[in-house]
Write a protein that holds these residues in place. Structure first.
Motif, PDB file in Angstrom:
ATOM      1  N   GLN A  71     -17.614 128.160  99.214  1.00 15.73           N
ATOM      2  CA  GLN A  71     -18.835 128.292  98.402  1.00 15.73           C
ATOM      3  C   GLN A  71     -20.008 127.580  99.074  1.00 15.73           C
ATOM      4  O   GLN A  71     -21.109 128.114  99.178  1.00 15.73           O
ATOM      5  CB  GLN A  71     -18.598 127.721  96.999  1.00 15.73           C
ATOM      6  CG  GLN A  71     -19.775 127.794  96.072  1.00 15.73           C
ATOM      7  CD  GLN A  71     -20.117 129.216  95.647  1.00 15.73           C
ATOM      8  OE1 GLN A  71     -19.239 130.066  95.541  1.00 15.73           O
ATOM      9  NE2 GLN A  71     -21.379 129.469  95.415  1.00 15.73           N
ATOM     10  N   GLU A  72     -19.772 126.362  99.529  1.00 14.57           N
ATOM     11  CA  GLU A  72     -20.821 125.575 100.179  1.00 14.57           C
ATOM     12  C   GLU A  72     -21.319 126.263 101.452  1.00 14.57           C
ATOM     13  O   GLU A  72     -22.528 126.357 101.697  1.00 14.57           O
ATOM     14  CB  GLU A  72     -20.288 124.176 100.514  1.00 14.57           C
ATOM     15  CG  GLU A  72     -21.296 123.245 101.108  1.00 14.57           C
ATOM     16  CD  GLU A  72     -22.347 122.766 100.118  1.00 14.57           C
ATOM     17  OE1 GLU A  72     -23.452 122.426 100.581  1.00 14.57           O
ATOM     18  OE2 GLU A  72     -22.083 122.740  98.901  1.00 14.57           O
ATOM     19  N   LEU A  73     -20.397 126.759 102.270  1.00 17.81           N
ATOM     20  CA  LEU A  73     -20.765 127.419 103.517  1.00 17.81           C
ATOM     21  C   LEU A  73     -21.541 128.708 103.249  1.00 17.81           C
ATOM     22  O   LEU A  73     -22.524 128.998 103.940  1.00 17.81           O
ATOM     23  CB  LEU A  73     -19.527 127.707 104.357  1.00 17.81           C
ATOM     24  CG  LEU A  73     -18.744 126.474 104.805  1.00 17.81           C
ATOM     25  CD1 LEU A  73     -17.524 126.886 105.617  1.00 17.81           C
ATOM     26  CD2 LEU A  73     -19.614 125.531 105.598  1.00 17.81           C
ATOM     27  N   ALA A  74     -21.119 129.475 102.247  1.00 16.68           N
ATOM     28  CA  ALA A  74     -21.822 130.711 101.903  1.00 16.68           C
ATOM     29  C   ALA A  74     -23.253 130.412 101.461  1.00 16.68           C
ATOM     30  O   ALA A  74     -24.197 131.110 101.853  1.00 16.68           O
ATOM     31  CB  ALA A  74     -21.065 131.460 100.815  1.00 16.68           C
ATOM     32  N   GLU A  75     -23.435 129.370 100.653  1.00 13.06           N
ATOM     33  CA  GLU A  75     -24.776 128.979 100.219  1.00 13.06           C
ATOM     34  C   GLU A  75     -25.635 128.566 101.410  1.00 13.06           C
ATOM     35  O   GLU A  75     -26.829 128.896 101.479  1.00 13.06           O
ATOM     36  CB  GLU A  75     -24.695 127.843  99.207  1.00 13.06           C
ATOM     37  CG  GLU A  75     -24.158 128.262  97.855  1.00 13.06           C
ATOM     38  CD  GLU A  75     -23.943 127.090  96.905  1.00 13.06           C
ATOM     39  OE1 GLU A  75     -24.374 125.960  97.228  1.00 13.06           O
ATOM     40  OE2 GLU A  75     -23.326 127.304  95.849  1.00 13.06           O
ATOM     41  N   MET A  76     -25.043 127.851 102.369  1.00 11.02           N
ATOM     42  CA  MET A  76     -25.778 127.410 103.548  1.00 11.02           C
ATOM     43  C   MET A  76     -26.222 128.597 104.397  1.00 11.02           C
ATOM     44  O   MET A  76     -27.345 128.623 104.906  1.00 11.02           O
ATOM     45  CB  MET A  76     -24.920 126.446 104.370  1.00 11.02           C
ATOM     46  CG  MET A  76     -24.680 125.116 103.669  1.00 11.02           C
ATOM     47  SD  MET A  76     -23.375 124.149 104.428  1.00 11.02           S
ATOM     48  CE  MET A  76     -24.149 123.676 105.954  1.00 11.02           C
ATOM     49  N   VAL A  77     -25.357 129.597 104.557  1.00  9.95           N
ATOM     50  CA  VAL A  77     -25.701 130.780 105.344  1.00  9.95           C
ATOM     51  C   VAL A  77     -26.835 131.540 104.661  1.00  9.95           C
ATOM     52  O   VAL A  77     -27.806 131.945 105.306  1.00  9.95           O
ATOM     53  CB  VAL A  77     -24.466 131.684 105.547  1.00  9.95           C
ATOM     54  CG1 VAL A  77     -24.863 133.034 106.119  1.00  9.95           C
ATOM     55  CG2 VAL A  77     -23.453 130.994 106.456  1.00  9.95           C
ATOM     56  N   ASP A 113     -14.236 125.212  97.415  1.00  8.81           N
ATOM     57  CA  ASP A 113     -15.539 124.549  97.421  1.00  8.81           C
ATOM     58  C   ASP A 113     -16.214 124.649  98.788  1.00  8.81           C
ATOM     59  O   ASP A 113     -17.426 124.818  98.889  1.00  8.81           O
ATOM     60  CB  ASP A 113     -15.416 123.084  97.013  1.00  8.81           C
ATOM     61  CG  ASP A 113     -15.086 122.907  95.539  1.00  8.81           C
ATOM     62  OD1 ASP A 113     -15.291 123.869  94.761  1.00  8.81           O
ATOM     63  OD2 ASP A 113     -14.626 121.814  95.164  1.00  8.81           O
ATOM     64  N   ALA A 114     -15.423 124.529  99.857  1.00  7.14           N
ATOM     65  CA  ALA A 114     -15.974 124.627 101.212  1.00  7.14           C
ATOM     66  C   ALA A 114     -16.520 126.031 101.461  1.00  7.14           C
ATOM     67  O   ALA A 114     -17.612 126.187 102.017  1.00  7.14           O
ATOM     68  CB  ALA A 114     -14.911 124.282 102.247  1.00  7.14           C
ATOM     69  N   ILE A 166     -22.602 122.727 108.968  1.00  2.00           N
ATOM     70  CA  ILE A 166     -21.304 123.144 108.423  1.00  2.00           C
ATOM     71  C   ILE A 166     -20.235 122.111 108.755  1.00  2.00           C
ATOM     72  O   ILE A 166     -19.464 121.703 107.894  1.00  2.00           O
ATOM     73  CB  ILE A 166     -20.916 124.538 108.957  1.00  2.00           C
ATOM     74  CG1 ILE A 166     -21.787 125.598 108.278  1.00  2.00           C
ATOM     75  CG2 ILE A 166     -19.442 124.828 108.726  1.00  2.00           C
ATOM     76  CD1 ILE A 166     -21.659 126.987 108.878  1.00  2.00           C
ATOM     77  N   PHE A 167     -20.192 121.674 110.007  1.00  2.68           N
ATOM     78  CA  PHE A 167     -19.194 120.671 110.387  1.00  2.68           C
ATOM     79  C   PHE A 167     -19.377 119.373 109.611  1.00  2.68           C
ATOM     80  O   PHE A 167     -18.413 118.720 109.243  1.00  2.68           O
ATOM     81  CB  PHE A 167     -19.235 120.394 111.897  1.00  2.68           C
ATOM     82  CG  PHE A 167     -18.333 121.295 112.675  1.00  2.68           C
ATOM     83  CD1 PHE A 167     -16.956 121.184 112.578  1.00  2.68           C
ATOM     84  CD2 PHE A 167     -18.866 122.265 113.492  1.00  2.68           C
ATOM     85  CE1 PHE A 167     -16.123 122.021 113.295  1.00  2.68           C
ATOM     86  CE2 PHE A 167     -18.044 123.116 114.208  1.00  2.68           C
ATOM     87  CZ  PHE A 167     -16.669 122.995 114.112  1.00  2.68           C
ATOM     88  N   GLY A 171     -13.842 116.625 103.205  1.00  6.33           N
ATOM     89  CA  GLY A 171     -12.581 116.876 102.519  1.00  6.33           C
ATOM     90  C   GLY A 171     -12.733 117.760 101.297  1.00  6.33           C
ATOM     91  O   GLY A 171     -12.026 117.580 100.305  1.00  6.33           O
ATOM     92  N   LEU A 172     -13.627 118.718 101.322  1.00  5.85           N
ATOM     93  CA  LEU A 172     -13.792 119.640 100.212  1.00  5.85           C
ATOM     94  C   LEU A 172     -12.553 120.525 100.088  1.00  5.85           C
ATOM     95  O   LEU A 172     -11.848 120.764 101.064  1.00  5.85           O
ATOM     96  CB  LEU A 172     -15.006 120.544 100.450  1.00  5.85           C
ATOM     97  CG  LEU A 172     -16.368 119.882 100.550  1.00  5.85           C
ATOM     98  CD1 LEU A 172     -17.415 120.904 100.987  1.00  5.85           C
ATOM     99  CD2 LEU A 172     -16.767 119.281  99.224  1.00  5.85           C
TER     100      LEU A 172
END
Length: 101
Positions: A30-36, A27-28, A15-16, A22-23
């Motif tokens: 969305q990206e974090l939710a997909e990663m989880v 977008d950040a 995540i870090f 710089g999302l």
């Protein structure tokens, strides 16, 4: 307090790495939710398989599915922390409560 599991630490590191690009906030998120969701995928698949197996077998899952869930779940177990006494020596933690008579 429990320390996080290796799997959680790995996800936090990932995540870090993504946040540093710089999302935008949207977008950040969305990206974090997909990663989880991706990180929890194997656990959810094991639970789903065990529930389906139990449904087919009168509410009781087979030993294979129980063992598979235990194996997958072991990735989510927190890393054991230091004994409480070490925290007291370092001045960390809450003071001892007085005993009531």
């Amino acid at each position: 307090m429990k320390r996080p599991s290796e799997k959680a630490l790995s996800l936090a590191e990932e995540i870090f790495n993504h946040v540093a690009y710089g999302l935008t906030r949207r977008d950040a998120i969305q990206e974090l939710a997909e990663m989880v969701d991706e990180s929890n995928g194997s656990l959810l698949e094991s639970v789903s398989a065990m529930l389906e197996d139990a449904q087919r077998n009168g509410g009781v899952p087979t030993a294979f599915h129980v063992a598979q869930l235990r194996r997958v779940f072991s990735d989510y177990e927190p890393i054991p922390g230091p004994p409480d006494a070490q925290g007291e020596f370092a001045g960390v933690g809450t003071p001892a409560q007085p005993r009531l008579l």
